[in-house]
Each structure stands twice: as structure tokens, then as C-alpha cells.
Design a protein around this motif. Structure first.
Motif, PDB file in Angstrom:
ATOM      1  N   LEU A   4       0.882  -1.175   0.000  1.00 53.10           N
ATOM      2  CA  LEU A   4       0.000   0.000   0.000  1.00 53.10           C
ATOM      3  C   LEU A   4       0.915   1.218   0.000  1.00 53.10           C
ATOM      4  CD1 LEU A   4      -2.850   1.145   0.082  1.00 53.10           C
ATOM      5  CD2 LEU A   4      -2.738   1.083   2.563  1.00 53.10           C
ATOM      6  N   ASP A   5       1.186   1.731  -1.168  1.00 47.00           N
ATOM      7  CA  ASP A   5       2.182   2.788  -1.326  1.00 47.00           C
ATOM      8  C   ASP A   5       1.557   4.154  -1.071  1.00 47.00           C
ATOM      9  OD1 ASP A   5       4.602   3.907  -1.859  1.00 47.00           O
ATOM     10  OD2 ASP A   5       4.599   3.497  -4.021  1.00 47.00           O
ATOM     11  N   ARG A   6       2.415   5.157  -0.913  1.00 49.27           N
ATOM     12  CA  ARG A   6       1.965   6.541  -0.822  1.00 49.27           C
ATOM     13  C   ARG A   6       1.710   7.068  -2.226  1.00 49.27           C
ATOM     14  NH1 ARG A   6       6.282   9.975  -2.142  1.00 49.27           N
ATOM     15  NH2 ARG A   6       8.280   8.898  -2.323  1.00 49.27           N
ATOM     16  N   PHE A   7       1.159   8.271  -2.317  1.00 44.55           N
ATOM     17  CA  PHE A   7       1.021   8.942  -3.610  1.00 44.55           C
ATOM     18  C   PHE A   7       2.395   9.403  -4.087  1.00 44.55           C
ATOM     19  CE2 PHE A   7      -3.326   9.384  -2.058  1.00 44.55           C
ATOM     20  CZ  PHE A   7      -4.079   9.209  -3.207  1.00 44.55           C
ATOM     21  N   HIS A   8       2.549   9.454  -5.406  1.00 46.92           N
ATOM     22  CA  HIS A   8       3.767  10.020  -6.005  1.00 46.92           C
ATOM     23  C   HIS A   8       3.365  11.202  -6.893  1.00 46.92           C
ATOM     24  CE1 HIS A   8       6.588   6.897  -4.614  1.00 46.92           C
ATOM     25  NE2 HIS A   8       5.530   6.107  -4.674  1.00 46.92           N
ATOM     26  N   TYR A   9       4.349  12.009  -7.249  1.00 47.74           N
ATOM     27  CA  TYR A   9       4.056  13.279  -7.926  1.00 47.74           C
ATOM     28  C   TYR A   9       5.063  13.519  -9.049  1.00 47.74           C
ATOM     29  CZ  TYR A   9       1.835  17.933  -7.878  1.00 47.74           C
ATOM     30  OH  TYR A   9       1.099  19.054  -8.189  1.00 47.74           O
ATOM     31  N   ASP A  10       5.297  12.472  -9.855  1.00 43.99           N
ATOM     32  CA  ASP A  10       6.323  12.566 -10.896  1.00 43.99           C
ATOM     33  C   ASP A  10       5.752  12.576 -12.306  1.00 43.99           C
ATOM     34  OD1 ASP A  10       8.395  12.478  -8.939  1.00 43.99           O
ATOM     35  OD2 ASP A  10       8.146  10.303  -8.814  1.00 43.99           O
ATOM     36  N   THR A  11       4.727  11.783 -12.549  1.00 43.57           N
ATOM     37  CA  THR A  11       4.156  11.669 -13.893  1.00 43.57           C
ATOM     38  C   THR A  11       2.777  12.327 -13.922  1.00 43.57           C
ATOM     39  OG1 THR A  11       3.015   9.570 -13.480  1.00 43.57           O
ATOM     40  CG2 THR A  11       5.346   9.462 -14.122  1.00 43.57           C
ATOM     41  N   PRO A  12       2.276  12.651 -15.130  1.00 41.72           N
ATOM     42  CA  PRO A  12       0.925  13.230 -15.212  1.00 41.72           C
ATOM     43  C   PRO A  12      -0.135  12.343 -14.564  1.00 41.72           C
ATOM     44  CG  PRO A  12       2.079  13.530 -17.291  1.00 41.72           C
ATOM     45  CD  PRO A  12       2.961  12.667 -16.442  1.00 41.72           C
ATOM     46  N   ALA A  13      -0.031  11.033 -14.715  1.00 40.41           N
ATOM     47  CA  ALA A  13      -1.019  10.138 -14.118  1.00 40.41           C
ATOM     48  C   ALA A  13      -0.953  10.185 -12.591  1.00 40.41           C
ATOM     49  CB  ALA A  13      -0.785   8.705 -14.613  1.00 40.41           C
ATOM     50  N   GLN A  14       0.267  10.241 -12.045  1.00 39.88           N
ATOM     51  CA  GLN A  14       0.412  10.305 -10.591  1.00 39.88           C
ATOM     52  C   GLN A  14      -0.108  11.625 -10.035  1.00 39.88           C
ATOM     53  OE1 GLN A  14       4.607   9.627 -10.281  1.00 39.88           O
ATOM     54  NE2 GLN A  14       4.415   7.387 -10.253  1.00 39.88           N
ATOM     55  N   ILE A  15       0.188  12.720 -10.740  1.00 41.64           N
ATOM     56  CA  ILE A  15      -0.301  14.037 -10.311  1.00 41.64           C
ATOM     57  C   ILE A  15      -1.822  14.070 -10.368  1.00 41.64           C
ATOM     58  CG2 ILE A  15      -0.328  16.486 -10.874  1.00 41.64           C
ATOM     59  CD1 ILE A  15       2.550  16.165 -11.898  1.00 41.64           C
ATOM     60  N   SER A  16      -2.394  13.491 -11.425  1.00 39.14           N
ATOM     61  CA  SER A  16      -3.848  13.464 -11.572  1.00 39.14           C
ATOM     62  C   SER A  16      -4.492  12.671 -10.431  1.00 39.14           C
ATOM     63  CB  SER A  16      -4.219  12.842 -12.920  1.00 39.14           C
ATOM     64  OG  SER A  16      -5.617  12.739 -13.058  1.00 39.14           O
ATOM     65  N   ALA A  17      -3.869  11.546 -10.049  1.00 35.20           N
ATOM     66  CA  ALA A  17      -4.415  10.740  -8.945  1.00 35.20           C
ATOM     67  C   ALA A  17      -4.376  11.515  -7.629  1.00 35.20           C
ATOM     68  CB  ALA A  17      -3.623   9.439  -8.816  1.00 35.20           C
ATOM     69  N   TRP A  18      -3.309  12.278  -7.400  1.00 36.47           N
ATOM     70  CA  TRP A  18      -3.191  13.087  -6.183  1.00 36.47           C
ATOM     71  C   TRP A  18      -4.253  14.191  -6.157  1.00 36.47           C
ATOM     72  CZ3 TRP A  18      -1.562  13.307  -1.451  1.00 36.47           C
ATOM     73  CH2 TRP A  18      -1.275  14.531  -0.813  1.00 36.47           C
ATOM     74  N   VAL A  19      -4.429  14.872  -7.278  1.00 34.66           N
ATOM     75  CA  VAL A  19      -5.416  15.950  -7.351  1.00 34.66           C
ATOM     76  C   VAL A  19      -6.823  15.387  -7.179  1.00 34.66           C
ATOM     77  CG1 VAL A  19      -6.418  17.732  -8.842  1.00 34.66           C
ATOM     78  CG2 VAL A  19      -3.931  17.426  -8.754  1.00 34.66           C
ATOM     79  N   GLU A  20      -7.086  14.226  -7.754  1.00 33.95           N
ATOM     80  CA  GLU A  20      -8.397  13.593  -7.590  1.00 33.95           C
ATOM     81  C   GLU A  20      -8.651  13.253  -6.128  1.00 33.95           C
ATOM     82  OE1 GLU A  20     -10.743   9.549  -9.063  1.00 33.95           O
ATOM     83  OE2 GLU A  20      -8.957  10.220 -10.138  1.00 33.95           O
ATOM     84  N   HIS A  21      -7.616  12.803  -5.433  1.00 34.80           N
ATOM     85  CA  HIS A  21      -7.759  12.496  -4.007  1.00 34.80           C
ATOM     86  C   HIS A  21      -8.046  13.770  -3.211  1.00 34.80           C
ATOM     87  CE1 HIS A  21      -7.216  10.271  -0.291  1.00 34.80           C
ATOM     88  NE2 HIS A  21      -6.365  11.192   0.128  1.00 34.80           N
ATOM     89  N   LEU A  22      -7.347  14.849  -3.552  1.00 29.25           N
ATOM     90  CA  LEU A  22      -7.589  16.120  -2.863  1.00 29.25           C
ATOM     91  C   LEU A  22      -9.014  16.606  -3.099  1.00 29.25           C
ATOM     92  CD1 LEU A  22      -4.262  18.057  -3.573  1.00 29.25           C
ATOM     93  CD2 LEU A  22      -4.920  16.822  -1.499  1.00 29.25           C
ATOM     94  N   ALA A  23      -9.528  16.395  -4.304  1.00 25.90           N
ATOM     95  CA  ALA A  23     -10.909  16.790  -4.594  1.00 25.90           C
ATOM     96  C   ALA A  23     -11.880  16.002  -3.719  1.00 25.90           C
ATOM     97  CB  ALA A  23     -11.218  16.572  -6.076  1.00 25.90           C
ATOM     98  N   GLY A  24     -11.591  14.723  -3.504  1.00 18.63           N
ATOM     99  CA  GLY A  24     -12.430  13.911  -2.633  1.00 18.63           C
ATOM    100  C   GLY A  24     -12.391  14.391  -1.193  1.00 18.63           C
ATOM    101  N   VAL A  25     -11.204  14.767  -0.724  1.00 21.90           N
ATOM    102  CA  VAL A  25     -11.073  15.297   0.628  1.00 21.90           C
ATOM    103  C   VAL A  25     -11.845  16.610   0.749  1.00 21.90           C
ATOM    104  CG1 VAL A  25      -9.452  16.233   2.327  1.00 21.90           C
ATOM    105  CG2 VAL A  25      -8.850  14.176   1.026  1.00 21.90           C
TER     106      VAL A  25
END
Length: 419
Positions: free
Chosen positions: A288-309
Motif C-alpha cells: 500500500l504505497d503513498r502517492f507520487h508526484y512525478d508523472t501526469p497520471a500520478q499528479i492526476s491521482a493526487w489531485v483527484e484524491h484532494l478533490a475527494g477530501v
């Protein structure tokens, strides 16, 4: 009952209730499982609607908002979906096995505060409820030989100083099984085997397994004992911080074809009183890894999580995109290193500050004054990596935090004023 009465009743259940259930007992597990999705968040109001509530209504709504921010839901992420797929498949496959063979287990690893325990418990609870619904459908009147007090899932925390006896006692404590001072280790092991069988346990979840230190003889014996439990027709689920580097896998080899860690058969004919079957012990290892912020897909997943929060927050002046627009996603990632638990801590404290100060909005300047507190909580073992590393933070401008005033009596003069 009016809408205000409904809100008061929902608040009373959580604000005035006793401590949350302890999942490491059968009664506590069932209580948690039955109520884990029952929290009702505060209604979403803007500043004008909040002002129209009146003094008492505003006080209760502020309290409800604080409770909402303290009970943020666990959001699904690409990482939790990966764990759910692997663990659910293993639990289902092992549940359907009728052969008297050793069941493969699952190891869930990852860093501290990444939600391993909550994810595994939620998956195990969902699996238990699915089989219970299926049982009622296929056998509504029950089956001969079924248990009066079933426990398909047993959740146990590994003792901080784990030894074979203390580990057996921790498992027996889950069931409330009798333990006497005269019981030696073989007696305890037999009692564990009896409890697992009599309660129909199909999954044994051992949390904080990396508290075992493989340089200690007691810990090596404990791990041998835990592996022997796999012969009792249960799925062994081990949760730990950074399992690959903990030493737990030193006797295993990674099978690239199956994606499993394979442990050789025990060399002894008996393992702490249990007859050792000459079969390999296999574990699926899933991270169960943390979020990463290197690729467009990883950044998109992080932003989507923030939107949920953001959807879960109840701030009166919060604009759309409060956590997702501009440089906020990058700022939040820098503060938390993509660890979901640290993000939750920062957001929760930030909301308390935003309400107490009257800003009612999360901004970078407000969060600059918030230090993430990840100090040892009760029962956390820092040496085992259970306390997460918090990225270094040097505030650009110091601001004084305002005390939360939800419980304050401001007197008649302030009764009809708003923030």
C-alpha cells in the motif's frame, strides 16, 4: 422530528458516546463492523445559512463540523484498490477450498500512516458481510454444525515484545477464551487451534507484524508459530511497515511467476507443539504505497484524491477548488510527501484553525502555521517504523494559532452576531 432534532441526535451519538470499540476483541470487532459507516457529516452550509441558524444552532453546527473533520472517511485510491483486489481474491479462493491443504497468506506492507490497517480491516469486514449475506440466501434456516458465536475474521495486534506465549494470549483475548497461569505453551497453542475452529475463523489478521525482530530467538519462534497457523485452514493476513526490509522474508524466495513469497517447509517435525506439514508456506506480498508526484497520471491521482477530501470539508467560505487549484496540490504534497495519513492530520488541524480564526477556508498561508504532529500515539512502536516520517517544514511566516471556540459561551451581547 425536525431537521434540527435529527442533527442533534446524530451529534449525540458521536459526541456523547463512550470510547470507540476495540477491534481486537470479538465484541469490539462486530460493533465496529456494524457502525463503521454510520457517521452522519454536518450539512454543507454557506456563511449566510450559518448566520440564520441562531446562536444555539450555530454552536451545534460548529460542533458538528468539528466532528465531521475529525471523522474524515477513508477514500479509495489506486493503491487501496490494488490491495483490495489481491486480498479479496485470496480470501475468496481460500474460503472456497475444501482440500486439507495449507492456505496461502497475504502480507500487506507500506510506510507508516498510509492506511494499511484501515484498508485491510475494511476489506475483511466487507468480505465477512458478503459471505454472511450469501449464507442467508443459500441456507436461510442455517446449517447443522454451524457455530452459535461465529467469528469469520479475527483481528489481533502483535504484542510490542512478541513471544510465542504473548502472541497466543493476544489471539485468545480476541475470543475471550479462558487463560490460566498454569497453561504452558503447548496448552496455549491447542487453545488457539480450538478457538479458530470453534468460531469458524477463516481469516486471522495480525497487525504490526514488523514488531518481530528476527535477531531475537523468541521472535523467530513466534514467526514459526504464526506460519504454523496456516495449517489450521485460515488465511493469514500480516500487516507491517516495510516488511521486505524487516527480516521477516529472509528465509523466503520471491517466485516471479506467481508473484508470491515462498517459505520452505519447517525443518522440525513439530513447531511449538503443532505438527509441521511438509508443505511450503506462500504469501502474496502487496504494497500500500503513498502517492507520487512525478508523472501526469500520478499528479492526476493526487489531485483527484484532494478533490475527494475537499468534498468532505465543512468550511463556510471555502471556494470550489480550494485544495486542487493553483499551487495548492504541490504545496500539500510537499508538506505530506503524499502520505494519506499525514494529509488527513494537516487538513484536520487546518480546519480547526480556519474555524477558530474565522477564515473558514484553507489557504497556504494558514497551513504554514500548522505543524504536522506524528508523535508516538498509544501503542505505536517507533522502532518498528509505525510512526511516519514527517517532511521538514520551515514556515515562511509565523502566525499564531487561534483556539477553537465552539464550546464558548459568548453571552447575550454576542447572541445575534455572525463571523
Amino acid at each position: 422530528m425536525t431537521g434540527e432534532d435529527d442533527q442533534n441526535a446524530a451529534l449525540a451519538r458521536f459526541v456523547l458516546a463512550g470510547p470507540p470499540p476495540m477491534r481486537d476483541t470479538l465484541q469490539g470487532w462486530d460493533e465496529w463492523r456494524a457502525n463503521r459507516d454510520s457517521f452522519t457529516p454536518a450539512p454543507q452550509l454557506d456563511l449566510a445559512a450559518w448566520r440564520a441558524l441562531g446562536p444555539r444552532g450555530r454552536m451545534l453546527h460548529d460542533l458538528h463540523r468539528a466532528a465531521t473533520h475529525a471523522n474524515l472517511p477513508m477514500l479509495e485510491t489506486p493503491m487501496t484498490r490494488k490491495v483490495a483486489r489481491r486480498l479479496t481474491a485470496r480470501l475468496t479462493t481460500n474460503r472456497l477450498k475444501q482440500k486439507p491443504t495449507t492456505r496461502a497468506g497475504v502480507m500487506v506492507t507500506g510506510g507508516g500512516a498510509q492506511g494499511k490497517t484501515e484498508t485491510v480491516c475494511a476489506i475483511a469486514a466487507d468480505s465477512q458481510e458478503k459471505w454472511e449475506r450469501l449464507g442467508k440466501l443459500l441456507a436461510p434456516h442455517g446449517l447443522p454444525g454451524t457455530r452459535d458465536l461465529p467469528a469469520p475474521v479475527a483481528y489481533v495486534q502483535t504484542p510490542v515484545t512478541a513471544k510465542p506465549k504473548s502472541t497466543c494470549k493476544a489471539i485468545l483475548n480476541f475470543y475471550g477464551a479462558p487463560i490460566t497461569s498454569r497453561m504452558d505453551l503447548p496448552d496455549l497453542v491447542r487453545q488457539v487451534a480450538t478457538s479458530l475452529h470453534d468460531h469458524g475463523t477463516r481469516a486471522l489478521v495480525l497487525d504490526d507484524i514488523t514488531r518481530l525482530r528476527m535477531h531475537r530467538a523468541d521472535d523467530q519462534d513466534t514467526l514459526d508459530l504464526i506460519r504454523a497457523f496456516m495449517s489450521m485452514h485460515v488465511t493469514l493476513v500480516l500487516i507491517g511497515v516495510n516488511i521486505p526490509k524487516s527480516g521477516l522474508l529472509r528465509e523466503g524466495r520471491f517466485d516471479t511467476r506467481s508473484g508470491q513469497v515462498v517459505f520452505p517447509p519447517p525443518k522440525r517435525t513439530e513447531v511449538l507443539g503443532l505438527e509441521a506439514t511438509q508443505t511450503e508456506r506462500r504469501f502474496d506480498l502487496v504494497e500500500l504505497d503513498r502517492f507520487h508526484y512525478d508523472t501526469p497520471a500520478q499528479i492526476s491521482a493526487w489531485v483527484e484524491h484532494l478533490a475527494g477530501v475537499e468534498e468532505c470539508l465543512r468550511l463556510l467560505k471555502a471556494p470550489a477548488g480550494m485544495l486542487t487549484d493553483g499551487t495548492m496540490p504541490e504545496y500539500l504534497y510537499k508538506r505530506t510527501n503524499g502520505v494519506a495519513g499525514l494529509l488527513e492530520r494537516l487538513v484536520e488541524d487546518g480546519c480547526e484553525e480556519a474555524i477558530g480564526s474565522g477564515e473558514e477556508c484553507l489557504t497556504e498561508s494558514l497551513l504554514e502555521g500548522i505543524e504536522i504532529d506524528a508523535e508516538d500515539g498509544p501503542g505505536r512502536d517507533r522502532e518498528a517504523g509505525e510512526v511516519p516520517h514527517v517532511p521538514e517544514h520551515k514556515p515562511t511566516g509565523q502566525r499564531k494559532r487561534v483556539r477553537n471556540s465552539s464550546f464558548d459561551d459568548h453571552g447575550p451581547a454576542a447572541a445575534d452576531t455572525g463571523s
